[in-house]
Motif scaffolding. Structure first.
Motif, PDB file in Angstrom:
ATOM      1  N   MET A 148      -3.051   1.068   9.678  1.00  9.29           N
ATOM      2  CA  MET A 148      -2.006   1.802   8.976  1.00  9.29           C
ATOM      3  C   MET A 148      -1.927   3.227   9.514  1.00  9.29           C
ATOM      4  O   MET A 148      -2.948   3.877   9.706  1.00  9.29           O
ATOM      5  CB  MET A 148      -2.321   1.900   7.479  1.00  9.29           C
ATOM      6  CG  MET A 148      -2.283   0.596   6.725  1.00  9.29           C
ATOM      7  SD  MET A 148      -0.656  -0.181   6.731  1.00  9.29           S
ATOM      8  CE  MET A 148      -0.752  -1.207   8.184  1.00  9.29           C
ATOM      9  N   GLU A 149      -0.712   3.693   9.739  1.00 12.37           N
ATOM     10  CA  GLU A 149      -0.517   5.112  10.037  1.00 12.37           C
ATOM     11  C   GLU A 149       0.462   5.631   8.996  1.00 12.37           C
ATOM     12  O   GLU A 149       1.614   5.946   9.284  1.00 12.37           O
ATOM     13  CB  GLU A 149      -0.015   5.297  11.467  1.00 12.37           C
ATOM     14  CG  GLU A 149      -1.084   4.921  12.492  1.00 12.37           C
ATOM     15  CD  GLU A 149      -0.683   5.260  13.912  1.00 12.37           C
ATOM     16  OE1 GLU A 149       0.238   6.072  14.088  1.00 12.37           O
ATOM     17  OE2 GLU A 149      -1.286   4.695  14.835  1.00 12.37           O
ATOM     18  N   PHE A 150      -0.027   5.669   7.763  1.00 11.58           N
ATOM     19  CA  PHE A 150       0.787   6.035   6.612  1.00 11.58           C
ATOM     20  C   PHE A 150       0.034   7.114   5.855  1.00 11.58           C
ATOM     21  O   PHE A 150      -1.079   6.898   5.391  1.00 11.58           O
ATOM     22  CB  PHE A 150       1.008   4.795   5.729  1.00 11.58           C
ATOM     23  CG  PHE A 150       1.882   5.039   4.536  1.00 11.58           C
ATOM     24  CD1 PHE A 150       3.248   5.220   4.688  1.00 11.58           C
ATOM     25  CD2 PHE A 150       1.338   5.075   3.266  1.00 11.58           C
ATOM     26  CE1 PHE A 150       4.055   5.433   3.583  1.00 11.58           C
ATOM     27  CE2 PHE A 150       2.134   5.282   2.152  1.00 11.58           C
ATOM     28  CZ  PHE A 150       3.499   5.465   2.321  1.00 11.58           C
ATOM     29  N   LYS A 151       0.633   8.287   5.756  1.00  8.91           N
ATOM     30  CA  LYS A 151      -0.058   9.443   5.180  1.00  8.91           C
ATOM     31  C   LYS A 151      -0.543   9.155   3.758  1.00  8.91           C
ATOM     32  O   LYS A 151       0.221   8.723   2.902  1.00  8.91           O
ATOM     33  CB  LYS A 151       0.884  10.649   5.162  1.00  8.91           C
ATOM     34  CG  LYS A 151       0.181  11.943   4.799  1.00  8.91           C
ATOM     35  CD  LYS A 151       1.108  13.129   4.902  1.00  8.91           C
ATOM     36  CE  LYS A 151       0.364  14.400   4.511  1.00  8.91           C
ATOM     37  NZ  LYS A 151       1.238  15.575   4.543  1.00  8.91           N
ATOM     38  N   GLY A 152      -1.833   9.405   3.541  1.00  4.49           N
ATOM     39  CA  GLY A 152      -2.408   9.220   2.211  1.00  4.49           C
ATOM     40  C   GLY A 152      -2.676   7.785   1.819  1.00  4.49           C
ATOM     41  O   GLY A 152      -2.997   7.496   0.666  1.00  4.49           O
ATOM     42  N   SER A 153      -2.558   6.847   2.784  1.00  2.00           N
ATOM     43  CA  SER A 153      -2.727   5.425   2.469  1.00  2.00           C
ATOM     44  C   SER A 153      -4.116   5.139   1.890  1.00  2.00           C
ATOM     45  O   SER A 153      -5.101   5.762   2.274  1.00  2.00           O
ATOM     46  CB  SER A 153      -2.518   4.581   3.728  1.00  2.00           C
ATOM     47  OG  SER A 153      -2.661   3.203   3.432  1.00  2.00           O
TER      48      SER A 153
END
Length: 318
Positions: free
Chosen positions: A24-29
């Protein structure tokens, strides 16, 4: 080691032992890597300092683990101002946390750690029944062995009943005294966590779509810190569900990540938008909210997702 290198290291360890992974490259994941192999599924949060994992991220991580019958795991290097020790299991909000070297030992060397960190030091759980048998075999009374170890009679009784963790120092002395391994390994790959699956939708649009999905017969669990807004289930069929007002670059990026995760965990994805034309990103359909009004039950929604995926494959490959 910076966080990017740490994530790549964890991915390499997993792939080197036969795991399929998606990142995942999703901020705050709430998770950075999902990994699967045979009957094992792991949701992994990677943090240089494990104290930076928030309570909200941890709750979402536990929700996903519970929903998918997976294990949550945190991999990091530090806690507060101290380095994590190799071969030691730590905890953050009830989730096991360990160093990448410890993960390597578990996956490559098949060596489960036995030591865990708590306030005041390092501890182990021991086989209480075996301890009692060894004490009796060697002719020690409870009082005699407790005095020899420098602990209370009550503590030794609790050890034998499996009701109290043993300090590492005492555990080492017991194993040296009886020349037997007593420490119980911690199976970090099969952890069981409690999770609250009843989470309130954050927006009116989420509430409207959740209510409609429930009307169709789907179980819906809200997720706050992931590229999807919810996970939905109908029997063994699971859907990663994204929700947005309209299609944006962020929506497309999230849908691509959902497609990656879906391939690893054998789940479909769908994004339901307030207004959009029906299309497919990766293998994830983007459909307008109004489409749900034409669907009569969960099976029909599943058929719709499958048909849209087949249609896009036909267009791509003829």
């Amino acid at each position: 080691m910076d966080r990017e290198r740490l994530i790549r290291t964890v991915e390499a360890i997993l792939r080197g032992t036969g795991y399929k992974t998606a990142r995942m490259e999703f901020k705050g994941s709430c998770f950075d890597i999902v990994a699967s192999r045979l009957f094992l599924l792991l949701f992994i949060k990677v943090a240089t300092n494990i104290d930076t994992v928030t309570g909200e991220q941890a709750e979402d991580l536990k929700r996903l683990a519970r929903f998918f019958k997976a294990s949550p795991l945190i991999v990091g290097l530090k806690t507060k101002n101290a380095e994590l020790e190799e071969g030691v299991v730590y905890e953050r909000f009830g989730i096991y946390a360990l160093r990448p070297e410890t993960l390597y030992d578990v996956l490559v060397e098949n060596e489960m750690p036995a030591i865990f960190a708590e306030r005041g030091g390092f501890y182990v759980r021991i086989n209480g029944g075996l301890l009692r048998k060894l004490r009796e075999r060697y002719g020690y009374s409870i009082n005699e062995l407790a005095q020899l170890l420098g602990i209370s009679r009550k503590s030794l009784t609790n050890y034998e009943r499996g009701e109290q963790a043993v300090s590492l120092e005492v555990a080492i002395r017991l194993e040296e005294l009886f020349d037997e391994p007593l420490a119980e390994p911690i199976d970090v790959l099969h952890s069981t966590v409690e999770a609250n699956l009843d989470v309130t939708p954050e927006t009116p649009l989420e509430r409207e779509i959740f209510d409609r999905l429930k009307e169709l017969g789907l179980g819906v669990v809200k997720v706050k810190k992931a590229p999807f807004n919810a996970v939905s289930r109908e029997d063994e069929f699971r859907i990663l569900t994204g929700i947005d007002e309209r299609k944006t670059r962020s929506t497309v990026k999230r849908a691509e990540m959902v497609a990656e995760v879906g391939r690893i965990i054998n789940s479909d994805g769908v994004f339901i938008l307030e207004k959009t034309r029906t299309e497919v990103v990766g293998e994830v359909p983007l459909i307008p909210k109004d489409s749900l009004d034409e669907v009569r039950d969960a099976d029909e929604l599943i058929d719709l997702i499958e048909e849209l995926k087949k249609e896009i494959k036909k267009q791509l490959f003829g």
